[in-house]
Design a protein around this motif. Sequence first.
Motif, PDB file in Angstrom:
ATOM      1  N   GLU A  38       0.824  -1.200   0.000  1.00 16.59           N
ATOM      2  CA  GLU A  38       0.000   0.000   0.000  1.00 16.59           C
ATOM      3  C   GLU A  38       0.861   1.255   0.000  1.00 16.59           C
ATOM      4  O   GLU A  38       1.973   1.286   0.506  1.00 16.59           O
ATOM      5  N   GLY A  39       0.284   2.302  -0.549  1.00 14.71           N
ATOM      6  CA  GLY A  39       0.851   3.634  -0.472  1.00 14.71           C
ATOM      7  C   GLY A  39      -0.259   4.569  -0.040  1.00 14.71           C
ATOM      8  O   GLY A  39      -1.424   4.178   0.005  1.00 14.71           O
ATOM      9  N   CYS A  40       0.069   5.798   0.291  1.00 18.13           N
ATOM     10  CA  CYS A  40      -0.955   6.725   0.769  1.00 18.13           C
ATOM     11  C   CYS A  40      -0.563   8.137   0.383  1.00 18.13           C
ATOM     12  O   CYS A  40       0.594   8.528   0.545  1.00 18.13           O
ATOM     13  N   LEU A  41      -1.528   8.895  -0.112  1.00 20.20           N
ATOM     14  CA  LEU A  41      -1.234  10.262  -0.527  1.00 20.20           C
ATOM     15  C   LEU A  41      -0.815  11.127   0.646  1.00 20.20           C
ATOM     16  O   LEU A  41      -0.147  12.146   0.461  1.00 20.20           O
ATOM     17  N   SER A  42      -1.194  10.747   1.841  1.00 20.72           N
ATOM     18  CA  SER A  42      -0.779  11.500   3.031  1.00 20.72           C
ATOM     19  C   SER A  42       0.618  11.100   3.496  1.00 20.72           C
ATOM     20  O   SER A  42       1.147  11.677   4.456  1.00 20.72           O
ATOM     21  N   PHE A  43       1.206  10.115   2.812  1.00 25.89           N
ATOM     22  CA  PHE A  43       2.570   9.656   3.095  1.00 25.89           C
ATOM     23  C   PHE A  43       3.329   9.580   1.774  1.00 25.89           C
ATOM     24  O   PHE A  43       3.665   8.491   1.301  1.00 25.89           O
ATOM     25  N   PRO A  44       3.599  10.711   1.142  1.00 27.72           N
ATOM     26  CA  PRO A  44       4.202  10.697  -0.199  1.00 27.72           C
ATOM     27  C   PRO A  44       5.518   9.928  -0.241  1.00 27.72           C
ATOM     28  O   PRO A  44       6.386  10.096   0.616  1.00 27.72           O
ATOM     29  N   GLY A  45       5.612   9.059  -1.245  1.00 27.52           N
ATOM     30  CA  GLY A  45       6.832   8.310  -1.463  1.00 27.52           C
ATOM     31  C   GLY A  45       7.009   7.086  -0.596  1.00 27.52           C
ATOM     32  O   GLY A  45       8.026   6.399  -0.700  1.00 27.52           O
ATOM     33  N   ILE A  46       6.031   6.781   0.251  1.00 30.87           N
ATOM     34  CA  ILE A  46       6.157   5.640   1.155  1.00 30.87           C
ATOM     35  C   ILE A  46       5.205   4.531   0.723  1.00 30.87           C
ATOM     36  O   ILE A  46       3.995   4.751   0.584  1.00 30.87           O
ATOM     37  N   ASN A  47       5.742   3.345   0.515  1.00 36.33           N
ATOM     38  CA  ASN A  47       4.955   2.167   0.170  1.00 36.33           C
ATOM     39  C   ASN A  47       5.449   0.995   1.009  1.00 36.33           C
ATOM     40  O   ASN A  47       6.657   0.821   1.177  1.00 36.33           O
ATOM     41  N   ALA A  48       4.510   0.213   1.532  1.00 38.22           N
ATOM     42  CA  ALA A  48       4.913  -0.911   2.370  1.00 38.22           C
ATOM     43  C   ALA A  48       3.772  -1.921   2.453  1.00 38.22           C
ATOM     44  O   ALA A  48       2.612  -1.610   2.160  1.00 38.22           O
ATOM     45  N   ASP A  49       4.114  -3.149   2.867  1.00 34.69           N
ATOM     46  CA  ASP A  49       3.140  -4.227   2.930  1.00 34.69           C
ATOM     47  C   ASP A  49       2.234  -4.093   4.150  1.00 34.69           C
ATOM     48  O   ASP A  49       2.704  -3.832   5.264  1.00 34.69           O
ATOM     49  N   VAL A  50       0.936  -4.297   3.890  1.00 38.77           N
ATOM     50  CA  VAL A  50      -0.074  -4.258   4.951  1.00 38.77           C
ATOM     51  C   VAL A  50      -0.985  -5.472   4.780  1.00 38.77           C
ATOM     52  O   VAL A  50      -1.419  -5.776   3.666  1.00 38.77           O
ATOM     53  N   LYS A  51      -1.253  -6.179   5.869  1.00 38.78           N
ATOM     54  CA  LYS A  51      -2.137  -7.338   5.820  1.00 38.78           C
ATOM     55  C   LYS A  51      -3.522  -6.928   6.299  1.00 38.78           C
ATOM     56  O   LYS A  51      -3.675  -6.332   7.366  1.00 38.78           O
ATOM     57  N   ARG A  52      -4.550  -7.254   5.501  1.00 40.92           N
ATOM     58  CA  ARG A  52      -5.934  -6.892   5.834  1.00 40.92           C
ATOM     59  C   ARG A  52      -6.869  -8.040   5.437  1.00 40.92           C
ATOM     60  O   ARG A  52      -6.518  -8.886   4.608  1.00 40.92           O
TER      61      ARG A  52
ATOM     62  N   GLY B 290      -9.218   7.664  12.379  1.00 44.71           N
ATOM     63  CA  GLY B 290      -7.997   8.271  12.886  1.00 44.71           C
ATOM     64  C   GLY B 290      -6.835   7.306  12.951  1.00 44.71           C
ATOM     65  O   GLY B 290      -5.860   7.531  13.670  1.00 44.71           O
ATOM     66  N   ILE B 291      -6.925   6.199  12.192  1.00 48.39           N
ATOM     67  CA  ILE B 291      -5.866   5.185  12.155  1.00 48.39           C
ATOM     68  C   ILE B 291      -5.089   5.334  10.848  1.00 48.39           C
ATOM     69  O   ILE B 291      -5.685   5.492   9.776  1.00 48.39           O
ATOM     70  N   LEU B 292      -3.773   5.291  10.928  1.00 44.94           N
ATOM     71  CA  LEU B 292      -2.922   5.443   9.753  1.00 44.94           C
ATOM     72  C   LEU B 292      -2.310   4.099   9.368  1.00 44.94           C
ATOM     73  O   LEU B 292      -2.101   3.234  10.211  1.00 44.94           O
ATOM     74  N   PHE B 293      -2.010   3.956   8.079  1.00 48.04           N
ATOM     75  CA  PHE B 293      -1.690   2.610   7.588  1.00 48.04           C
ATOM     76  C   PHE B 293      -0.446   1.997   8.208  1.00 48.04           C
ATOM     77  O   PHE B 293      -0.326   0.773   8.282  1.00 48.04           O
ATOM     78  N   PHE B 294       0.487   2.803   8.699  1.00 45.97           N
ATOM     79  CA  PHE B 294       1.679   2.195   9.293  1.00 45.97           C
ATOM     80  C   PHE B 294       1.352   1.474  10.602  1.00 45.97           C
ATOM     81  O   PHE B 294       2.118   0.618  11.049  1.00 45.97           O
ATOM     82  N   GLU B 295       0.195   1.781  11.203  1.00 49.42           N
ATOM     83  CA  GLU B 295      -0.210   1.093  12.427  1.00 49.42           C
ATOM     84  C   GLU B 295      -0.707  -0.321  12.153  1.00 49.42           C
ATOM     85  O   GLU B 295      -0.911  -1.101  13.087  1.00 49.42           O
ATOM     86  N   ARG B 296      -0.906  -0.667  10.908  1.00 52.72           N
ATOM     87  CA  ARG B 296      -1.312  -2.015  10.513  1.00 52.72           C
ATOM     88  C   ARG B 296      -0.121  -2.862  10.069  1.00 52.72           C
ATOM     89  O   ARG B 296      -0.293  -4.005   9.664  1.00 52.72           O
ATOM     90  N   MET B 297       1.070  -2.298  10.113  1.00 49.53           N
ATOM     91  CA  MET B 297       2.251  -3.005   9.622  1.00 49.53           C
ATOM     92  C   MET B 297       2.917  -3.813  10.733  1.00 49.53           C
ATOM     93  O   MET B 297       2.780  -3.513  11.911  1.00 49.53           O
ATOM     94  N   THR B 298       3.657  -4.820  10.322  1.00 52.29           N
ATOM     95  CA  THR B 298       4.461  -5.572  11.280  1.00 52.29           C
ATOM     96  C   THR B 298       5.616  -4.690  11.741  1.00 52.29           C
ATOM     97  O   THR B 298       5.970  -3.694  11.089  1.00 52.29           O
TER      98      THR B 298
END
Length: 267
Positions: free
Chosen positions: A163-177, A214-222
């Motif tokens: 995943e990537g996020c427009l609120s985190f420009p240039g950052i992409n990382a794996d997220v399990k959902r 209010g949860i951001l995607f890096f909080e779902r990462m290992t």
Amino acid sequence: MASLTCLRPTHPHLHRGSVLLAISNRCFNHSSLLNWILSVNPPRTAPPRAMAKPCSSPAQDLVASPGDFEFVLPLKIVEYPDPRLRARNKRIVAFDDSLKKLVHEMFDVMYKTDGIGLSAPQLGINVQLMVFNPVGEHGEGEEIVLVNPRVSQYSKKLTLFNEGCLSFPGINADVKRPESVKIDARDINGTRFSVNLSDLPARIFQHEFDHLQGILFFERMTEEVLDSICGQLQALETKYEGMTGLPSPEKIENRRRRKVAVGFGKR
């Protein structure tokens, strides 16, 4: 991938020009969506778990006022660690021209930034609203609007996705959902509906729904994945401090060892 404004087409299945939808309706039509989004393959469900603290029941939600829909153009993406990404988002009760104007502007920003999904708080507007189009092209696919969405069921099967996020420009990382979810929401006219989402639409929804909590995607990462992007998150914190002259409202070093966000999709 990122929020539904958040989501960027970084995955091979998200490359621009790929036709993931053949529906031409521009406004969200939940009847056509039901026919398209895996209604023939409903999610294997588990009982809903308690959501993260930022998520409250409709009865506890703050209600949006007309002033919450006032904004100055052009709307711009709010980047981490701006505190508006953590603010409580208000429930929408008026389905009027102000809402329709905001939806129009959200889609405009989403397309201009090469996103496939966007939530209102990503534009600094703290209401429970998201838009997305898995195709990511104006005039193609189907534009989906979800107001006051809630998750009623989600699959036990989890899938990993970059995943990537427009609120985190240039950052992409794996997220399990969860691979699929069932949601309850209102459309742009205020009509209630329920729908099953799977695969890419489910992924986009969950990313954007997290924003509404209010949860951001890096909080779902290992922890391992989070460690790999820690430097990039710290760079955004430094950028915020330089632009505002204020200390960063949050520091990844203070959060990285905390327990992952509670809720559906908990790893």
